[in-house]
Write a protein that holds these residues in place. Structure first.
Motif, PDB file in Angstrom:
ATOM      1  N   ALA A 174      53.743 -13.797 -34.894  1.00  0.00           N
ATOM      2  CA  ALA A 174      52.373 -13.315 -35.058  1.00  0.00           C
ATOM      3  C   ALA A 174      51.816 -13.782 -36.400  1.00  0.00           C
ATOM      4  O   ALA A 174      52.449 -13.608 -37.441  1.00  0.00           O
ATOM      5  N   PRO A 175      50.594 -14.375 -36.421  1.00  0.00           N
ATOM      6  CA  PRO A 175      49.997 -14.809 -37.687  1.00  0.00           C
ATOM      7  C   PRO A 175      49.721 -13.631 -38.606  1.00  0.00           C
ATOM      8  O   PRO A 175      49.517 -12.499 -38.167  1.00  0.00           O
ATOM      9  N   GLN A 176      49.705 -13.913 -39.919  1.00  0.00           N
ATOM     10  CA  GLN A 176      49.391 -12.900 -40.913  1.00  0.00           C
ATOM     11  C   GLN A 176      48.237 -13.390 -41.771  1.00  0.00           C
ATOM     12  O   GLN A 176      48.148 -14.579 -42.091  1.00  0.00           O
ATOM     13  N   MET A 177      47.355 -12.464 -42.143  1.00  0.00           N
ATOM     14  CA  MET A 177      46.206 -12.810 -42.969  1.00  0.00           C
ATOM     15  C   MET A 177      46.621 -12.956 -44.428  1.00  0.00           C
ATOM     16  O   MET A 177      47.393 -12.156 -44.953  1.00  0.00           O
ATOM     17  N   VAL A 178      46.133 -14.013 -45.085  1.00  0.00           N
ATOM     18  CA  VAL A 178      46.322 -14.171 -46.529  1.00  0.00           C
ATOM     19  C   VAL A 178      44.952 -14.233 -47.182  1.00  0.00           C
ATOM     20  O   VAL A 178      43.971 -14.669 -46.567  1.00  0.00           O
ATOM     21  N   GLU A 179      44.888 -13.802 -48.412  1.00  0.00           N
ATOM     22  CA  GLU A 179      43.644 -13.755 -49.176  1.00  0.00           C
ATOM     23  C   GLU A 179      44.006 -13.980 -50.631  1.00  0.00           C
ATOM     24  O   GLU A 179      45.190 -14.120 -50.976  1.00  0.00           O
ATOM     25  N   PRO A 180      43.009 -14.062 -51.524  1.00  0.00           N
ATOM     26  CA  PRO A 180      43.324 -14.277 -52.937  1.00  0.00           C
ATOM     27  C   PRO A 180      44.372 -13.309 -53.453  1.00  0.00           C
ATOM     28  O   PRO A 180      44.280 -12.093 -53.259  1.00  0.00           O
ATOM     29  N   GLY A 181      45.396 -13.860 -54.082  1.00  0.00           N
ATOM     30  CA  GLY A 181      46.518 -13.080 -54.589  1.00  0.00           C
ATOM     31  C   GLY A 181      47.745 -13.118 -53.709  1.00  0.00           C
ATOM     32  O   GLY A 181      48.846 -12.799 -54.163  1.00  0.00           O
ATOM     33  N   SER A 182      47.594 -13.514 -52.436  1.00  0.00           N
ATOM     34  CA  SER A 182      48.733 -13.566 -51.516  1.00  0.00           C
ATOM     35  C   SER A 182      49.651 -14.726 -51.882  1.00  0.00           C
ATOM     36  O   SER A 182      49.202 -15.796 -52.301  1.00  0.00           O
TER      37      SER A 182
END
Length: 776
Positions: A316-324
């Protein structure tokens, strides 16, 4: 492993051997730092074929001044040399590297850097197939002619068929036999003997005797035996090469996850494509959708779905954002990202995984040492035995032909292929089986030690629990206390620190802090006006006075103090790691006891132990206490497995009989562990134990098969009951039997779907560790 079961050099590798080898500068740039003034250099050495080769290199290379030790991996034919990086002027040990290259050549093992010979079409397998096909074609035709001779052909016809057989066998032996002849000649040219020497002697003598018989119009010739012998020897070597490729394929598949380079954003905003080995920590990288992450990094801008299957096995894909954080090898799926590289390619997560896979067969475990010692004494013993057989038959019969053919049969039938394959084939299959289930093995000796374990000592936060706590009393604590604690917590990687840091309100409060981390206790911060704030366990924060706080709640708690005076308490909850309860139950079914060592307070540790059905637990344990506990278990005759994930678990992981850590562990913890499991489920622990136990059982069975074979085959050959052809069949059959027995390890067990199909544990356990210095 014996040389008679080893692979041969590829065309690219043979070409590399003709060169002068890598320069000292190339070796220096290809090496990597290990810390403490040591560096490691990995070299490809195609001439490594057997236990004698391993013993020679590991004994002679450390004699070079400045070299600490060397480790040989037979499957990948790599030699890892650890040397002192400060052994030369300006931190460049040119003399050490130059002497090291000269020592390789003097020993008859020219080396080159890893490169193109390891990629693309497998030239070794192609050459082996060609040689096998030629030997098979020649053996079939010579055998047909031999049938006519055996049927009673007249003298002239018999001589004609013998001459035709000689003409067919000669080019076949020259082409197919070069694989053995070149290896044997290389060994003899450097004043040593390997296992291809007696094989080459056997093949050449069988042909020479047959040719003599043909010239003198003798009734018996053995051309069919010589070419058929070669055919079966090549069949065994091809089979072994295929097994080695299974081990290498996992490494190559990991390497392919890393791109050749990346788009680097320069300080002026321009973008330049740079090769992977040119990317350094601190550079900013542009990663488009569909690209793999080249090096470990942190997201600076952008949001995207990421495929982390290489890290945690989850599809399952996981969301990444600034700081990940984005480990190398993961796949960017949907959005454009800008990353800041946190490591270079040589020290990335993917490089670490590749290094562990390559080391899976390098350990000098007890079983392997037995096989290596047997292989090392093989050549002189076989030559003496064959010579004694020849002399004995000459004294008894006076028939030199009979004596010579019996000696040839002894040379062939005593080839210890089965003994050589007994350990490494099982280790290769076991390491591959574990890798398929997301478990990385650092070396084969770790599997042997894991099979012996009788007790599992579990860390708690990040191990039995997910290590992703959440603050549950943020509404009741003072806002300014929460802001202070959040600011201090930013300096630590402990899960509770991360949970607190997420509540930081801004950057204007307490602009200057001198922060010191105390692993297992907490974090101390001194403000610009001299106030001392402490965040962590009660005894640490309150200068040894817990004021009854340990009995306040079953939830995990962190105390904030100012100059030793209590300010506030923060409570956290955490989830059990998936498969924790099932893992404990499976361990009990295997007859293995479990216990929990935690730095947390008595109440939360007891609650967790009760939920999991673990009767033995100790709360409030400091890092030193964990080391003392595993040492005490070992001193009492136990063989404890330590499972932990934190910085302060590293000493206990190193002190235990064998150790395991999740991929989410701190870098120091992962490096200290013998096994690393990538999946989220804790059922990796019983699965690794089951596979290791089965591997040990199969290794013992293989040893027994090899001993039985030699007890039957060697006396039969010495007594003249085996022709060279029968000897070749017996030798190859013993290898096939050992390999087939080893492949039984690939049969699946019912818990191998633990990381893929089992739903996660939904119950929330209010348990975690109080110390913020590192996971406990």
């Amino acid at each position: 492993m014996s040389c008679c079961a080893a692979g041969t050099e590829s065309a690219a590798e043979l070409e590399a051997l003709k060169t002068e080898g890598p320069s000292t500068e190339e070796m220096w740039l290809s090496s990597r730092s290990l810390g403490n003034g040591k560096r490691q250099l990995d070299l490809i050495v195609p001439g490594v074929h057997c236990g004698a080769c391993i013993a020679l290199l590991e004994k002679e290379l450390p004699k070079v001044s400045g070299v600490d030790h060397a480790r040989v991996n037979l499957s990948t034919r790599r030699v890892a040399v650890v040397f002192d990086e400060n052994a030369g002027d300006d931190g460049y040990p040119e003399a050490v590297l130059s002497a090291l290259g000269d020592r390789f050549k003097a020993l008859g093992y020219p080396a080159h850097l890893p490169g193109g010979a390891e990629e693309g079409v497998d030239p070794v397998f192609r050459d082996l197939l060609k040689a096998l096909a030629v030997a098979g074609f020649a053996s079939m035709n010579v055998m047909l002619l031999s049938v006519s001779v055996w049927s009673g052909a007249e003298a002239a016809t018999r001589d004609l068929f013998h001459w035709i057989s000689a003409l067919i066998a000669a080019p076949a032996l020259a082409y197919s036999g070069r694989i053995f002849f070149s290896s044997a000649w290389g060994a003899l040219r450097h004043g040593r003997a390997n296992m291809d020497v007696p094989i080459s002697l056997g093949v050449i003598l069988a042909y020479a005797i047959s040719l003599h018989e043909t010239i003198t119009h003798g009734e018996h010739a053995y051309f069919d035996a010589s070419v058929t012998l070669l055919f079966f020897l090549l069949a065994g070597r091809t089979l072994d090469h295929m097994m080695r490729e299974k081990a290498r394929s996992a490494v190559r598949n990991l390497v392919r996850l890393s791109p050749r380079g990346a788009m680097v954003i320069q300080p002026d905003g321009s973008r330049d494509y740079m090769a992977l080995d040119e990317i350094e920590a601190g550079m900013r990288l542009a990663v488009a959708p569909g690209d793999r992450i080249p090096v470990d990094g942190r997201v600076v801008s952008g949001r995207s779905d990421m495929d982390f299957a290489v890290v945690n096995g989850e599809s399952a894909p996981q969301m990444v954002e600034p700081g990940s954080l984005t480990p190398a090898g993961t796949l960017n799926l949907t959005g454009a990202l800008v990353l800041e590289a946190t490591r270079d390619a040589k020290s990335s997560f993917l490089a670490e995984m590749v290094s562990m896979m390559e080391a899976a067969e390098s350990g000098r475990a007890g079983y392997r040492r037995i096989a290596d010692r047997a292989s090392a004494i093989y050549a002189p013993v076989v030559h003496i035995l064959a010579l004694g057989t020849f002399i004995g038959w000459m004294m008894v019969t006076g028939d030199w032909r009979m004596a010579m053919m019996t000696a040839v049969a002894v040379l062939i039938i005593t080839c210890p292929c089965a003994l050589g394959l007994a350990v490494p084939v099982v280790q290769v299959v076991a390491a591959g089986r574990l890798f398929e289930n997301g478990i990385m093995v650092k070396d084969g000796s770790a599997m042997e030690r894991l099979a012996e374990t009788d007790r599992v000592v579990f860390d708690k936060t990040g191990t039995l629990t997910r290590g992703q706590p959440r603050l549950i009393n943020s509404a009741t604590v003072a806002p300014n206390h929460l802001a202070i604690a959040a600011r201090i917590a930013r300096a630590s990687r402990h899960p509770l620190s991360q949970a607190l840091a997420a509540h930081e309100a801004g950057n204007g409060f307490m602009p200057e802090l001198d922060i010191v981390e105390a692993p297992g206790d907490g974090v101390e911060a001194i403000s610009s006006d001299g106030d001392v704030y402490r965040l962590g366990r009660a005894a640490f924060a309150l200068d040894g006075h817990d004021d009854g706080l340990d009995q306040m709640d079953a939830a995990s708690q962190v105390i904030l103090s100012k100059n030793g005076r209590f300010l506030d308490v923060f409570l956290f909850s955490d989830q059990l790691r998936r498969g924790a309860a099932q893992a404990i139950a499976r361990l009990k079914a295997l007859g293995i006891e479990a216990e929990i060592l935690s730095g947390d307070r008595e109440l939360p540790v007891k609650a967790l132990a009760t939920d999991l059905g673990v009767s033995d637990y100790v709360a409030g344990v400091r890092p030193r206490g964990k080391v003392d506990r595993v040492k005490a278990l070992s001193a009492a005759g136990g063989r404890p497995l330590m499972v932990g994930d934190g910085l302060n678990d590293a000493p206990a992981l190193s002190a235990a009989h064998v150790s395991m850590a999740p991929a989410s562990a701190a870098d120091v913890g992962r490096m200290a562990a013998d096994f690393v499991f990538l999946h989220d489920s804790l059922e990796a622990v019983p699965l690794a134990i089951e596979v290791s136990r089965k591997a040990g059982k199969l290794i013992r069975q293989n040893f027994a098969l090899a001993v039985i074979y030699n007890c039957i085959a060697v006396p039969a050959a010495v007594l003249g009951h085996a022709t060279p052809l029968v000897a070749a069949l017996a030798m190859s059959s013993s290898s096939v039997i050992v390999v087939l027995n080893s492949l039984r390890l690939r049969r699946k067990t019912r818990i191998e779907q633990f990381a893929r199909n089992e739903p996660g544990v939904s119950a929330v356990a209010t348990v975690a560790d109080p110390g913020l210095g590192a996971p406990v």
